[in-house]
Design an enzyme around this catalytic site. Structure first.
Site, short mmCIF file in Angstrom:
data_model
loop_
_atom_site.label_atom_id
_atom_site.label_comp_id
_atom_site.label_asym_id
_atom_site.label_seq_id
_atom_site.Cartn_x
_atom_site.Cartn_y
_atom_site.Cartn_z
N ARG A 125 0.83 -1.21 0.00
CA ARG A 125 0.00 0.00 0.00
C ARG A 125 0.87 1.26 0.00
O ARG A 125 0.94 1.98 -0.98
CB ARG A 125 -0.95 -0.02 1.22
CG ARG A 125 -2.09 1.00 1.14
CD ARG A 125 -1.72 2.38 1.61
NE ARG A 125 -1.22 2.44 2.98
CZ ARG A 125 -0.66 3.53 3.50
NH1 ARG A 125 -0.53 4.64 2.79
NH2 ARG A 125 -0.20 3.50 4.76
N ASP A 126 1.58 1.49 1.06
CA ASP A 126 2.40 2.69 1.19
C ASP A 126 3.51 2.70 0.16
O ASP A 126 3.89 3.77 -0.35
CB ASP A 126 2.98 2.75 2.61
CG ASP A 126 3.64 4.09 2.92
OD1 ASP A 126 3.42 5.04 2.17
OD2 ASP A 126 4.35 4.16 3.93
N HIS A 168 6.75 4.00 12.73
CA HIS A 168 6.82 3.97 11.28
C HIS A 168 7.93 4.94 10.86
O HIS A 168 7.70 6.14 10.77
CB HIS A 168 5.47 4.39 10.70
CG HIS A 168 5.36 4.32 9.22
ND1 HIS A 168 4.47 3.51 8.57
CD2 HIS A 168 6.02 4.98 8.23
CE1 HIS A 168 4.57 3.66 7.26
NE2 HIS A 168 5.51 4.56 7.04
N HIS A 189 11.06 6.45 8.42
CA HIS A 189 11.66 6.59 7.10
C HIS A 189 13.16 6.76 7.28
O HIS A 189 13.62 7.22 8.32
CB HIS A 189 11.06 7.77 6.36
CG HIS A 189 9.69 7.51 5.82
ND1 HIS A 189 9.23 8.07 4.65
CD2 HIS A 189 8.67 6.74 6.27
CE1 HIS A 189 7.99 7.66 4.41
NE2 HIS A 189 7.63 6.86 5.40
N CYS A 212 6.68 9.47 0.43
CA CYS A 212 5.46 10.22 0.71
C CYS A 212 5.24 11.22 -0.41
O CYS A 212 6.08 12.11 -0.60
CB CYS A 212 5.55 10.94 2.06
SG CYS A 212 4.05 11.92 2.39
#
Length: 313
Positions: free
Chosen positions: A27-28, A220, A222, A253
């Site tokens: 998904r992400d 979460h 990055h 993102c």
């Protein structure tokens, strides 16, 4: 490294014995691809990730296709996953319409996506932080009435590309609001990758002081500044047992141009297994899956563990 291609296990004191990895690559990760991946390929990707032992594989998003065309096939994809337990397949829903679509297909885990900062809330949701929370209130309430598990994603918990460092109290306030709405768990997002281990532990401690138990928190990270694994270790030291990661390091993102990919699941599993922490994940099957997806996308994976193991073969 051992002869089997696995790290030597050397546990560290005070860490959890088991961690649940929340896989977000399908998904992400794929929502940030320039090209649209075929529905059948996505379904195979998710099946392979589940077969590798990942307990939760976030499948898709029921956002309007205009905003995320890469995931416009949610209605076509989810039925192709019917052989998998829907409790293992979280989906993102932006509003009540998205919830309707997800429930109609039998989704049993949903997530809403909020922001700790006003700038990102406007860029991502086109509304204020409080207006976004008000929009999510009926979504969460209806999901809970349907006995569906609700996760609250919170972006920009540590830093924002427009506002700079985010005050801890500001993040704590929005976390508390999401829990008060009825979210079962929260995922603390370092959307532009600026967090460092001390900042992570300070935020987690502040959340505890505000009545948010560690058991309801996930992280979460990055890897923009190479801090994702260090920050993960800091979270483990605090007792966090839910870690988000993306197979092959897919994702970034679309609304935060400085953000690079998510923490690679392979890199996370290598570290956790080296610490003697159980994940249930077969690293060999996971790396094979990520290598396959890298071929599909036509570019090498940023995962260091995947590259190291691939060169060893």
């Amino acid at each position: 490294m051992t002869a089997t291609g696995l790290p030597m296990e050397v546990p560290a004191e005070g860490l959890p014995t088991r961690v649940r990895i929340h896989e977000v690559g399908a998904r992400d990760g794929l929502q940030n691809e320039q090209t649209v991946v075929a529905t059948e390929i996505k379904a195979e990707f998710i099946h392979r990730l589940a077969a590798a032992g990942l307990p939760l594989v976030e499948a898709t998003s029921f956002v309007h296709p205009k905003w995320v065309p890469q995931l416009a096939d949610a209605e076509q994809l989810f039925p192709q996953l019917g052989d998998l337990d829907p409790h293992r397949l979280p989906v993102l829903v932006p509003n009540e319409r998205g919830l309707d679509r997800a429930l109609a297909l039998g989704a049993r885990r949903i997530a809403v996506f909020a922001s700790a900062t006003e700038s990102f809330a406007q860029a991502n949701l086109n509304r204020t932080v409080d207006a976004a929370l008000a929009m999510f209130a009926p979504v969460v309430a209806r999901a809970k009435d349907a006995k569906v598990h609700v996760r609250g994603y919170l972006s920009m918990c540590f830093g924002d590309p427009w506002e700079g460092p985010v005050p801890v109290a500001q993040t704590v306030r929005v976390c508390r609001e999401l829990l008060d709405l009825g979210c079962d768990e929260l995922s603390l997002g370092d959307t532009i990758g600026v967090a460092t281990p001390g900042h992570v532990q300070h935020l987690l401690a502040a959340l505890n002081e505000a009545g948010v138990p560690t058991s309801r928190l996930g992280v979460h990270f990055h890897d923009t500044y190479g801090q994702a694994l260090a920050n993960t270790f800091a979270a483990l030291q605090h007792g966090v047992t839910t870690i988000d990661a993306s197979a092959g390091g897919l994702g970034g993102c679309p609304y935060a141009k400085s953000a690079t990919g998510n923490l690679a699941t392979e890199d996370l599993v290598w570290m956790l297994h080296g610490l003697g922490i159980e994940t249930g994940v077969d690293l060999g099957r996971l790396t094979a899956t990520s290598a396959w997806m890298a071929e599909v996308l036509g570019r090498p994976s940023p995962s260091r563990t995947l590259r190291a193991l691939s060169h060893k073969e």
